[in-house]
Design a protein around this motif. Structure first.
Motif, PDB file in Angstrom:
ATOM      1  N   SER A   1     -19.954   2.883   0.809  1.00 41.16           N
ATOM      2  CA  SER A   1     -18.601   2.552   0.356  1.00 41.16           C
ATOM      3  C   SER A   1     -17.950   1.619   1.368  1.00 41.16           C
ATOM      4  CB  SER A   1     -17.757   3.818   0.205  1.00 41.16           C
ATOM      5  OG  SER A   1     -18.323   4.673  -0.764  1.00 41.16           O
ATOM      6  N   PRO A   2     -17.429   0.477   0.942  1.00 40.15           N
ATOM      7  CA  PRO A   2     -16.780  -0.443   1.874  1.00 40.15           C
ATOM      8  C   PRO A   2     -15.578   0.194   2.548  1.00 40.15           C
ATOM      9  CG  PRO A   2     -17.179  -1.484  -0.271  1.00 40.15           C
ATOM     10  CD  PRO A   2     -17.434  -0.028  -0.442  1.00 40.15           C
ATOM     11  N   ALA A   3     -15.288  -0.254   3.766  1.00 41.12           N
ATOM     12  CA  ALA A   3     -14.110   0.251   4.464  1.00 41.12           C
ATOM     13  C   ALA A   3     -12.836  -0.106   3.707  1.00 41.12           C
ATOM     14  CB  ALA A   3     -14.065  -0.318   5.883  1.00 41.12           C
ATOM     15  N   LEU A   4     -12.794  -1.303   3.155  1.00 44.64           N
ATOM     16  CA  LEU A   4     -11.638  -1.726   2.381  1.00 44.64           C
ATOM     17  C   LEU A   4     -11.727  -1.110   0.984  1.00 44.64           C
ATOM     18  CD1 LEU A   4      -9.182  -3.670   2.722  1.00 44.64           C
ATOM     19  CD2 LEU A   4     -10.500  -5.346   1.434  1.00 44.64           C
ATOM     20  N   PRO A   5     -10.731  -0.336   0.552  1.00 47.59           N
ATOM     21  CA  PRO A   5     -10.784   0.292  -0.780  1.00 47.59           C
ATOM     22  C   PRO A   5     -10.635  -0.754  -1.886  1.00 47.59           C
ATOM     23  CG  PRO A   5      -8.666   0.713   0.249  1.00 47.59           C
ATOM     24  CD  PRO A   5      -9.502   0.014   1.283  1.00 47.59           C
ATOM     25  N   LEU A   6     -11.748  -1.312  -2.310  1.00 45.31           N
ATOM     26  CA  LEU A   6     -11.711  -2.429  -3.263  1.00 45.31           C
ATOM     27  C   LEU A   6     -11.240  -2.005  -4.641  1.00 45.31           C
ATOM     28  CD1 LEU A   6     -15.029  -4.231  -2.236  1.00 45.31           C
ATOM     29  CD2 LEU A   6     -12.691  -4.802  -1.584  1.00 45.31           C
TER      30      LEU A   6
ATOM     31  N   PHE B   1       2.475  -8.275   4.157  1.00 47.19           N
ATOM     32  CA  PHE B   1       2.801  -6.916   4.579  1.00 47.19           C
ATOM     33  C   PHE B   1       2.064  -5.883   3.732  1.00 47.19           C
ATOM     34  CE2 PHE B   1       6.179  -8.537   1.802  1.00 47.19           C
ATOM     35  CZ  PHE B   1       6.170  -7.605   0.770  1.00 47.19           C
ATOM     36  N   GLY B   2       1.812  -6.200   2.444  1.00 49.10           N
ATOM     37  CA  GLY B   2       1.050  -5.275   1.608  1.00 49.10           C
ATOM     38  C   GLY B   2      -0.395  -5.179   2.054  1.00 49.10           C
ATOM     39  N   PHE B   3      -0.995  -6.318   2.342  1.00 54.05           N
ATOM     40  CA  PHE B   3      -2.391  -6.312   2.792  1.00 54.05           C
ATOM     41  C   PHE B   3      -2.513  -5.693   4.179  1.00 54.05           C
ATOM     42  CE2 PHE B   3      -6.340  -8.398   4.303  1.00 54.05           C
ATOM     43  CZ  PHE B   3      -7.176  -7.971   3.295  1.00 54.05           C
ATOM     44  N   LYS B   4      -1.511  -5.886   5.013  1.00 52.95           N
ATOM     45  CA  LYS B   4      -1.536  -5.292   6.356  1.00 52.95           C
ATOM     46  C   LYS B   4      -1.562  -3.765   6.264  1.00 52.95           C
ATOM     47  CE  LYS B   4       1.036  -5.237  10.729  1.00 52.95           C
ATOM     48  NZ  LYS B   4       1.138  -3.776  10.823  1.00 52.95           N
ATOM     49  N   GLN B   5      -0.775  -3.204   5.360  1.00 49.93           N
ATOM     50  CA  GLN B   5      -0.782  -1.758   5.199  1.00 49.93           C
ATOM     51  C   GLN B   5      -2.139  -1.264   4.712  1.00 49.93           C
ATOM     52  OE1 GLN B   5       1.612   0.361   6.132  1.00 49.93           O
ATOM     53  NE2 GLN B   5       2.751  -1.411   6.917  1.00 49.93           N
ATOM     54  N   LEU B   6      -2.759  -2.008   3.803  1.00 54.71           N
ATOM     55  CA  LEU B   6      -4.069  -1.621   3.281  1.00 54.71           C
ATOM     56  C   LEU B   6      -5.126  -1.640   4.378  1.00 54.71           C
ATOM     57  CD1 LEU B   6      -5.710  -0.914   0.706  1.00 54.71           C
ATOM     58  CD2 LEU B   6      -6.136  -3.364   0.443  1.00 54.71           C
ATOM     59  N   VAL B   7      -5.130  -2.694   5.190  1.00 57.74           N
ATOM     60  CA  VAL B   7      -6.104  -2.805   6.274  1.00 57.74           C
ATOM     61  C   VAL B   7      -5.864  -1.737   7.339  1.00 57.74           C
ATOM     62  CG1 VAL B   7      -6.905  -4.295   8.154  1.00 57.74           C
ATOM     63  CG2 VAL B   7      -6.535  -5.256   5.881  1.00 57.74           C
TER      64      VAL B   7
ATOM     65  N   PHE C   1      -4.596   1.153   6.975  1.00 53.89           N
ATOM     66  CA  PHE C   1      -4.854   2.493   6.464  1.00 53.89           C
ATOM     67  C   PHE C   1      -6.329   2.867   6.554  1.00 53.89           C
ATOM     68  CE2 PHE C   1      -5.891   5.187   2.715  1.00 53.89           C
ATOM     69  CZ  PHE C   1      -5.250   6.350   3.142  1.00 53.89           C
ATOM     70  N   ARG C   2      -7.230   1.930   6.272  1.00 56.16           N
ATOM     71  CA  ARG C   2      -8.649   2.266   6.195  1.00 56.16           C
ATOM     72  C   ARG C   2      -9.545   1.519   7.168  1.00 56.16           C
ATOM     73  NH1 ARG C   2     -10.922   4.467   1.600  1.00 56.16           N
ATOM     74  NH2 ARG C   2     -12.856   4.112   2.734  1.00 56.16           N
ATOM     75  N   CYS C   3      -9.126   0.359   7.667  1.00 58.22           N
ATOM     76  CA  CYS C   3     -10.064  -0.507   8.386  1.00 58.22           C
ATOM     77  C   CYS C   3      -9.768  -0.609   9.878  1.00 58.22           C
ATOM     78  CB  CYS C   3     -10.059  -1.909   7.767  1.00 58.22           C
ATOM     79  SG  CYS C   3     -10.386  -1.921   5.991  1.00 58.22           S
ATOM     80  N   SER C   4      -8.636  -1.183  10.221  1.00 60.05           N
ATOM     81  CA  SER C   4      -8.333  -1.431  11.622  1.00 60.05           C
ATOM     82  C   SER C   4      -6.831  -1.447  11.831  1.00 60.05           C
ATOM     83  CB  SER C   4      -8.934  -2.774  12.068  1.00 60.05           C
ATOM     84  OG  SER C   4      -8.515  -3.094  13.376  1.00 60.05           O
TER      85      SER C   4
END
Length: 469
Positions: free
Chosen positions: A275-280, A297-303, A305-308
């Motif tokens: 499963s990718p780190a980024l929740p695709l 800011f939306g993508f920053k929250q996604l990254v 939360f799961r990636c870095s």
């Protein structure tokens, strides 16, 4: 005055029923009376409205498509991304036999005559995330190569499809209607609407299917990834290669590794998972995907939360732009669907073809407890692999590129020097004769030059067959 007013009201009251009775009697005498013809104004109003909306949508689509135009998209990139592209190059590969070749982006650093390390990113990332790592490897005397898988980064993310009867969305239907009205004229559409009472969509489908040009997202699975890796490695002459697989690249490249184990000198897995780190899957949800990819800011929250959580805003913005641009989202989500989510890493790692390949697992020690437990599970599934940790998170940020490069370089340097086997090809008889005469004549200088010229590659005659270090 009040009396006169009352008389007028009474007269009006008396006249009204008389008129109504006359109308009723006239209607009874003429029961076949037809109502007047329908007012054409509503029809022309709706027709004008449809054409106007189609025009607005067409203009909007043309403006939107300019962002997907390769040249316009590239010119809008931040300087760091443009520099990364300028430092690399593209290679033509054939992903599927019945499709046109596509371009795959490759970034390199270090001498091509040294040990070769190729890095394959996970879905949602690109070679841009590993540019610091290949530069660090190059400074250590290692040839570092990072590729963008099709649908990611600077590689092609879509292809033009001509013809076919594939389903298209509502906006595309409206655009085709408007294009056909422009081609055949408004009166053609008007005649068709009079006859059918609706837009002549069936006629449009028949006419447009044969010449429709549309973009199709490039979706890759394990088979497509195997073809891409094989052609890139052959084109660059990297075999045997030290392979670095990050994140979901393990599931994508596992089949190629199993079928080409003689071409692989070692394998390094960096936080590898099916499963990718980024929740695709989130990027497949309408509205939410527009918010996540449309605003930093939306993508920053996604990254985060799961990636870095340690990536800078400029780095996050670069990944967002690469993921969003040129139909990248559609390609990555489509590739995510094709992943083999039932992949058994223990069965793969202990197979005869893989168990003989030196392997190390580089795992984050700064992640969540669940991710640490996953690392222990991977270590048990691959008992022969060397297990080390790094101080980054699941997405190795640029600040940890040097640390990761050190671990890869240390592992590679402990292995014996790579032995390259150049493909054997039949040598023409005339060339054989020349070589035999040169050998018999004791032309040492000529023989030495020839041996040097063919070390590690073959020329047009197929010379250079043999083993080189």
């Amino acid at each position: 005055m009040a009396i006169i007013t009352e008389e007028e009201e009474e007269s009006k009251t008396l006249v009204t029923p008389e008129i109504n009775s006359k109308s009723e009697s006239a209607a009874m005498k003429n029961p076949q009376h037809k109502p007047e013809s329908q007012n054409p104004f509503p029809f022309w109003f709706h027709f004008t409205l449809v054409v106007s909306l189609a025009t607005i949508l067409s203009v909007s689509l043309s403006l939107f498509s300019s962002h997907n135009d390769p040249r316009s998209w590239f010119l809008s990139l931040p300087p760091a991304l443009r520099q990364h592209y300028s430092d690399g190059r593209t290679i033509k590969v054939q992903v599927n036999p019945d499709e046109s070749p596509i371009e795959v982006f490759v970034a390199e650093s270090g001498s091509i005559y040294s040990v070769n390390v190729i890095i394959v990113h996970g879905l949602g990332l690109s070679s841009y995330a590993f540019r610091g790592m290949i530069q660090s490897l190059g400074s250590k005397g290692i040839h570092g190569v990072a590729i963008d898988l099709p649908g990611n980064g600077f590689s092609d993310k879509s292809m033009v499809v001509v013809g076919g009867d594939r389903d298209i969305g509502f906006v595309a239907r409206v655009k085709e209607v408007y294009g056909l009205i422009q081609e055949k004229g408004v009166f053609w559409a008007f005649d068709q609407m009079i006859e059918t009472g609706d837009l002549p969509y069936e006629e449009i489908i028949k006419l447009q299917n044969s010449k429709r040009r549309s973009l199709k997202a490039i979706e890759i699975g394990s088979e497509e990834t195997a073809r891409v890796l094989g052609q890139v490695i052959d084109t660059l002459g990297l075999a045997p290669v030290h392979l670095v697989l990050h994140d979901s690249a393990l599931g994508l490249a596992s089949n190629w590794v199993s079928e080409n184990s003689p071409s692989i000198r070692s394998i390094s897995l960096i936080d590898s998972s099916i499963s990718p780190a980024l929740p695709l899957w989130v990027l497949n949800v309408p509205v939410i995907r527009e918010v996540l990819l449309g605003f930093w800011f939306g993508f920053k929250q996604l990254v985060s939360f799961r990636c870095s959580k340690e990536m800078t805003l400029s780095q996050i913005e670069a990944h967002r732009i690469l993921l969003k641009g040129r139909n990248g989202r559609e390609a990555v989500v489509g590739s995510w669907r094709k992943l083999n989510h039932s992949f058994d890493i223990a069965q793969w790692g202990n197979s005869d073809a893989i168990s003989v390949i030196p392997m190390q697992v580089i795992w984050s020690r700064e992640g969540s407890k669940e991710w640490s437990d996953e690392g222990q599970r991977i270590a048990k599934a691959l008992p022969k692999a060397k297990f080390v940790t790094h101080s980054g998170t699941r997405w190795p940020q640029e600040s940890k590129s040097g640390e990761l490069a050190d671990k890869i370089a240390d592992f590679v340097s402990q292995l014996p020097r790579s032995i390259r086997r150049v493909a054997e090809e039949p040598v023409p008889e005339k060339v054989k004769k020349v070589l035999e005469e040169a050998k018999a004549g004791g032309d040492h200088h000529h023989h030495h030059d020839q041996g040097h010229a063919h070390a590690g590659y073959t020329d047009a005659y197929g010379l250079g067959e043999g083993w080189t270090t």
